[in-house]
Design a protein around this motif. Structure first.
Motif, mmCIF file in Angstrom:
data_model
loop_
_atom_site.group_PDB
_atom_site.id
_atom_site.type_symbol
_atom_site.label_atom_id
_atom_site.label_comp_id
_atom_site.label_asym_id
_atom_site.label_seq_id
_atom_site.Cartn_x
_atom_site.Cartn_y
_atom_site.Cartn_z
ATOM 1 N N PHE A 29 6.716 -1.438 12.390
ATOM 2 C CA PHE A 29 6.842 -0.812 11.092
ATOM 3 C C PHE A 29 7.086 0.219 10.771
ATOM 4 O O PHE A 29 6.338 1.093 11.144
ATOM 5 C CB PHE A 29 5.822 -1.566 10.211
ATOM 6 C CG PHE A 29 6.401 -3.104 10.078
ATOM 7 C CD1 PHE A 29 7.437 -3.558 10.313
ATOM 8 C CD2 PHE A 29 4.809 -3.932 9.939
ATOM 9 C CE1 PHE A 29 7.417 -5.407 10.084
ATOM 10 C CE2 PHE A 29 4.573 -5.495 10.368
ATOM 11 C CZ PHE A 29 6.082 -6.006 10.680
ATOM 12 N N ASN A 30 8.413 0.531 10.125
ATOM 13 C CA ASN A 30 8.882 1.833 9.933
ATOM 14 C C ASN A 30 8.686 1.697 8.522
ATOM 15 O O ASN A 30 8.922 0.730 8.119
ATOM 16 C CB ASN A 30 10.320 2.277 10.268
ATOM 17 C CG ASN A 30 10.361 3.063 11.870
ATOM 18 O OD1 ASN A 30 9.506 3.021 12.109
ATOM 19 N ND2 ASN A 30 11.705 2.401 12.229
ATOM 20 N N LEU A 31 7.741 2.626 7.520
ATOM 21 C CA LEU A 31 7.253 2.633 6.072
ATOM 22 C C LEU A 31 8.524 1.844 5.117
ATOM 23 O O LEU A 31 8.779 1.887 4.738
ATOM 24 C CB LEU A 31 6.494 3.259 5.515
ATOM 25 C CG LEU A 31 5.246 3.631 6.367
ATOM 26 C CD1 LEU A 31 3.897 4.301 5.370
ATOM 27 C CD2 LEU A 31 4.507 2.240 6.638
ATOM 28 N N SER A 32 10.295 3.649 6.093
ATOM 29 C CA SER A 32 11.247 3.311 4.641
ATOM 30 C C SER A 32 11.772 2.193 5.343
ATOM 31 O O SER A 32 12.466 1.690 4.087
ATOM 32 C CB SER A 32 12.232 4.810 5.592
ATOM 33 O OG SER A 32 12.126 4.321 6.883
ATOM 34 N N GLY A 39 1.079 -1.291 -0.436
ATOM 35 C CA GLY A 39 -0.066 -0.194 0.479
ATOM 36 C C GLY A 39 1.297 1.251 0.476
ATOM 37 O O GLY A 39 0.657 2.101 -0.693
ATOM 38 N N THR A 40 2.284 1.217 0.591
ATOM 39 C CA THR A 40 2.917 2.571 0.716
ATOM 40 C C THR A 40 3.988 2.615 -0.606
ATOM 41 O O THR A 40 3.508 3.547 -1.035
ATOM 42 C CB THR A 40 4.193 1.982 1.923
ATOM 43 O OG1 THR A 40 3.214 1.995 3.196
ATOM 44 C CG2 THR A 40 5.123 2.965 1.384
ATOM 45 N N ARG A 41 3.933 1.700 -1.080
ATOM 46 C CA ARG A 41 4.134 1.670 -2.661
ATOM 47 C C ARG A 41 4.067 1.997 -3.723
ATOM 48 O O ARG A 41 4.237 3.102 -4.171
ATOM 49 C CB ARG A 41 4.864 0.280 -3.044
ATOM 50 C CG ARG A 41 6.286 0.314 -3.899
ATOM 51 C CD ARG A 41 6.697 -0.996 -4.525
ATOM 52 N NE ARG A 41 6.052 -2.027 -5.147
ATOM 53 C CZ ARG A 41 6.087 -3.013 -5.216
ATOM 54 N NH1 ARG A 41 7.108 -3.627 -4.802
ATOM 55 N NH2 ARG A 41 5.344 -4.124 -5.638
ATOM 56 N N ARG A 71 7.103 7.843 3.716
ATOM 57 C CA ARG A 71 8.941 7.464 3.409
ATOM 58 C C ARG A 71 9.435 8.024 6.153
ATOM 59 O O ARG A 71 9.586 7.152 6.390
ATOM 60 C CB ARG A 71 9.711 7.997 2.766
ATOM 61 C CG ARG A 71 9.473 7.063 1.669
ATOM 62 C CD ARG A 71 9.919 8.454 0.831
ATOM 63 N NE ARG A 71 9.902 8.216 -0.548
ATOM 64 C CZ ARG A 71 10.500 7.184 -1.364
ATOM 65 N NH1 ARG A 71 10.795 5.791 -1.165
ATOM 66 N NH2 ARG A 71 10.004 6.995 -2.738
ATOM 67 N N ASP A 72 8.525 8.876 6.307
ATOM 68 C CA ASP A 72 9.034 9.249 7.707
ATOM 69 C C ASP A 72 7.588 8.687 8.882
ATOM 70 O O ASP A 72 8.577 8.877 9.383
ATOM 71 C CB ASP A 72 9.172 10.722 6.911
ATOM 72 C CG ASP A 72 9.852 11.117 6.847
ATOM 73 O OD1 ASP A 72 11.365 10.412 6.601
ATOM 74 O OD2 ASP A 72 10.768 12.528 6.161
ATOM 75 N N TRP A 73 7.041 8.137 7.753
ATOM 76 C CA TRP A 73 5.589 7.266 8.953
ATOM 77 C C TRP A 73 5.979 6.355 9.190
ATOM 78 O O TRP A 73 6.858 5.882 8.671
ATOM 79 C CB TRP A 73 4.359 7.191 8.243
ATOM 80 C CG TRP A 73 3.737 8.906 8.138
ATOM 81 C CD1 TRP A 73 4.619 10.156 8.505
ATOM 82 C CD2 TRP A 73 2.570 9.007 8.295
ATOM 83 N NE1 TRP A 73 3.306 10.835 8.074
ATOM 84 C CE2 TRP A 73 2.145 10.536 7.946
ATOM 85 C CE3 TRP A 73 1.336 8.402 8.097
ATOM 86 C CZ2 TRP A 73 0.936 10.926 8.622
ATOM 87 C CZ3 TRP A 73 0.337 8.764 7.950
ATOM 88 C CH2 TRP A 73 0.219 10.175 8.316
#
Length: 297
Positions: free
Chosen positions: A160-163, A68-70, A91-93
């Motif tokens: 989870f860090n999204l980055s 989903g982030t990608r 990316r910082d979430w």
């Protein structure tokens, strides 16, 4: 004028009283059995199998967040076809996840019998048309309803860090779904990736909350999915003898039900955000209250 003839030996006759009292005693002993702490694993499976099932679920959640982030970064890219201010701030979430697994076992023992004492027929004499013979009997019904219930709940929380997911999680670029990356029982997908793309689009739009796209105009995204699997069964033998009949009503003699509930709560926001922690904690509290209310029904 009619005349009724009754056998005097039928009056007050209770030939099966001792059997009836014995049945009551047996029922009372069986109904006193208490519930045991249920296993988290489904019936017929081992603890190891349950462990792998939970690992699959966590891996699937991770995959859907990554996917989903990608997708959000691609779809809502600044200057892209979809327009908007971009969502590079994703990316910082981080994503805080709570996975709560609840198993509730219930059982019931509901015996019902009828003691029948047949009596001699009654002959009613009429002056015209002949006599009429009528059957008669004494019947006493006995029943009992007893039930047991045991609930077991386990909660796992992780972040989870999204980055980190974007950089280190092995998800092929061509992947459009999470097949082969864990699995979700029954549902197949939790739709987390759709949730992230949708809410990122709201944030990217300058028409919702005025922003320049450098940071998100929204401080927290939260999604909760609950899925329940219920398995139930019953046994209800019926018999009819001269002096006894059993389970002829609507009650089932033995009943058993297992309800397995899985709650997944995802709270997303900037790293080290106190508001994210507050919303995440509130979600956990809400789950606990809802579970307590459910158990009292």
């Amino acid at each position: 004028m009619a005349k009724t003839v009754v056998d005097p030996h039928d009056e007050g006759k209770m030939g099966n009283l001792s059997k009836m009292l014995l049945t009551i005693s047996v029922v009372a002993q069986l109904s006193s059995c208490g519930a045991i702490v249920p296993d988290m694993a489904p019936v017929g499976q081992t603890v190891l199998q349950e462990t792998f099932r939970e690992i699959d679920l966590v891996n699937h959640i991770k995959c859907e967040i990554h996917l989903g982030t990608r997708e959000a970064l691609k779809v809502w890219k600044k200057g892209g076809e979809a327009g908007g201010n971009g969502v590079e701030w994703l990316r910082d979430w981080q994503a805080k996840i709570s996975l709560k697994l609840t198993v509730e076992d219930t059982g019931g023992f509901n015996p019902a019998i009828a003691v029948v004492d047949p009596m001699h027929n009654v002959i009613t004499a009429f002056s015209r048309g002949g006599n009429v013979t009528s059957a008669q009997s004494f019947t006493m019904g006995l029943g009992m309803n007893s039930s047991t219930q045991a609930t077991r709940a386990e909660t796992v929380a992780f972040t989870f860090n999204l980055s980190d997911l974007l950089e280190n999680d092995p998800l092929p670029e061509e992947a459009t779904n999470c097949e082969g990356h864990g699995k979700v029982p029954v549902l197949g997908s939790l739709k987390i990736n759709d949730f992230i793309v949708s809410k990122a689009g709201m944030a990217a739009s300058p028409d919702t909350v005025p922003n320049d796209g450098k940071i998100s105009p929204f401080t927290v995204f939260s999604d909760q999915v609950t899925f329940i699997v219920t398995l139930s069964g019953n046994v209800n033998p019926q018999w009819k003898l001269v002096n006894f009949s059993g389970q002829t009503g609507n009650n089932q003699l033995l009943t058993a039900m297992r309800k397995r509930t899985q709650d997944v709560t995802i709270t997303m926001g900037p790293k080290n955000s106190q508001e994210v922690v507050a919303v995440y904690t509130a979600n956990l509290t809400g789950q606990a209250v809802a579970a307590a209310l459910q158990s009292q029904r």
